[in-house]
Design a protein around this motif. Structure first.
Motif, PDB file in Angstrom:
ATOM      1  N   ASP A  43       1.628   0.891   1.033  1.00 33.71           N
ATOM      2  CA  ASP A  43       1.415  -0.357   0.306  1.00 33.71           C
ATOM      3  C   ASP A  43       0.414  -0.069  -0.798  1.00 33.71           C
ATOM      4  O   ASP A  43      -0.403   0.858  -0.686  1.00 33.71           O
ATOM      5  CB  ASP A  43       0.877  -1.433   1.246  1.00 33.71           C
ATOM      6  N   GLU A  45      -1.735  -2.122  -4.354  1.00 35.54           N
ATOM      7  CA  GLU A  45      -2.008  -3.288  -5.207  1.00 35.54           C
ATOM      8  C   GLU A  45      -2.862  -2.809  -6.363  1.00 35.54           C
ATOM      9  O   GLU A  45      -3.721  -1.936  -6.199  1.00 35.54           O
ATOM     10  CB  GLU A  45      -2.743  -4.352  -4.398  1.00 35.54           C
ATOM     11  N   CYS A  46      -2.613  -3.366  -7.530  1.00 36.35           N
ATOM     12  CA  CYS A  46      -3.464  -3.055  -8.684  1.00 36.35           C
ATOM     13  C   CYS A  46      -3.797  -4.348  -9.413  1.00 36.35           C
ATOM     14  O   CYS A  46      -3.081  -5.340  -9.307  1.00 36.35           O
ATOM     15  CB  CYS A  46      -2.813  -2.039  -9.614  1.00 36.35           C
ATOM     16  N   ASN A  47      -4.907  -4.323 -10.125  1.00 34.13           N
ATOM     17  CA  ASN A  47      -5.391  -5.537 -10.781  1.00 34.13           C
ATOM     18  C   ASN A  47      -4.812  -5.695 -12.188  1.00 34.13           C
ATOM     19  O   ASN A  47      -5.529  -5.892 -13.153  1.00 34.13           O
ATOM     20  CB  ASN A  47      -6.920  -5.590 -10.785  1.00 34.13           C
ATOM     21  N   SER A  51       2.457  -9.894 -12.958  1.00 37.36           N
ATOM     22  CA  SER A  51       3.039  -9.431 -11.697  1.00 37.36           C
ATOM     23  C   SER A  51       4.172  -8.433 -11.932  1.00 37.36           C
ATOM     24  O   SER A  51       4.379  -7.537 -11.120  1.00 37.36           O
ATOM     25  CB  SER A  51       3.509 -10.603 -10.852  1.00 37.36           C
ATOM     26  N   ARG A  54       2.613  -5.058 -12.027  1.00 39.95           N
ATOM     27  CA  ARG A  54       2.239  -4.633 -10.673  1.00 39.95           C
ATOM     28  C   ARG A  54       3.479  -4.197  -9.908  1.00 39.95           C
ATOM     29  O   ARG A  54       3.494  -3.145  -9.262  1.00 39.95           O
ATOM     30  CB  ARG A  54       1.548  -5.765  -9.926  1.00 39.95           C
ATOM     31  N   ASN A  55       4.544  -4.984  -9.971  1.00 45.81           N
ATOM     32  CA  ASN A  55       5.772  -4.650  -9.258  1.00 45.81           C
ATOM     33  C   ASN A  55       6.371  -3.333  -9.735  1.00 45.81           C
ATOM     34  O   ASN A  55       6.903  -2.556  -8.938  1.00 45.81           O
ATOM     35  CB  ASN A  55       6.797  -5.773  -9.401  1.00 45.81           C
ATOM     36  N   VAL A  58       4.296  -0.509  -8.285  1.00 46.38           N
ATOM     37  CA  VAL A  58       4.649  -0.367  -6.870  1.00 46.38           C
ATOM     38  C   VAL A  58       5.975   0.383  -6.730  1.00 46.38           C
ATOM     39  O   VAL A  58       6.094   1.305  -5.919  1.00 46.38           O
ATOM     40  CB  VAL A  58       4.716  -1.742  -6.163  1.00 46.38           C
TER      41      VAL A  58
END
Length: 107
Positions: A43, A45-47, A51, A54-55, A58
């Motif tokens: 998993d 997550e990044c700031n 979105s 970010r997706n 990922v």
């Protein structure tokens, strides 16, 4: 939520002053949940601001290994990720790799 054989490793870097992340956070962070033994990314997550960004990050990195796939992940970022945070993302990845190697006693 995560098994006992996982660890959290955070990579950080300074984005350019032109990037909105700099204005909001000052730093760019990527948090990775990885299997301790293999470095496999379970998993992350990044700031990022959006979105979709970010997706996309990922989708490029999930399932790879912080232990063995550093070069492959960097190459993927260089070939597919065209944003002001390209260099900071690579720097975060390297930072997370180094932290992983240190905490697992491999460096």
């Amino acid at each position: 939520m995560y098994k006992d054989d996982t660890i959290l490793v955070v990579g950080q870097a300074k984005p350019s002053k032109e990037d909105a992340i700099y204005s909001l956070h000052g730093e760019f962070y990527v948090s990775f949940v990885v299997e301790r033994a293999t470095g496999k990314i379970l998993d992350l997550e990044c700031n990022t601001i959006l979105s979709v960004t970010r997706n996309f990050v990922v989708s490029m990195l999930l399932g790879k290994s912080l232990k063995t796939d550093l070069d492959e992940m960097q190459q993927s970022i260089r070939e597919r990720y065209f944003a002001l945070t390209q260099k900071p993302l690579i720097a975060c990845l390297k930072d997370a790799h180094n932290r992983y190697m240190m905490v697992t006693g491999q460096k």
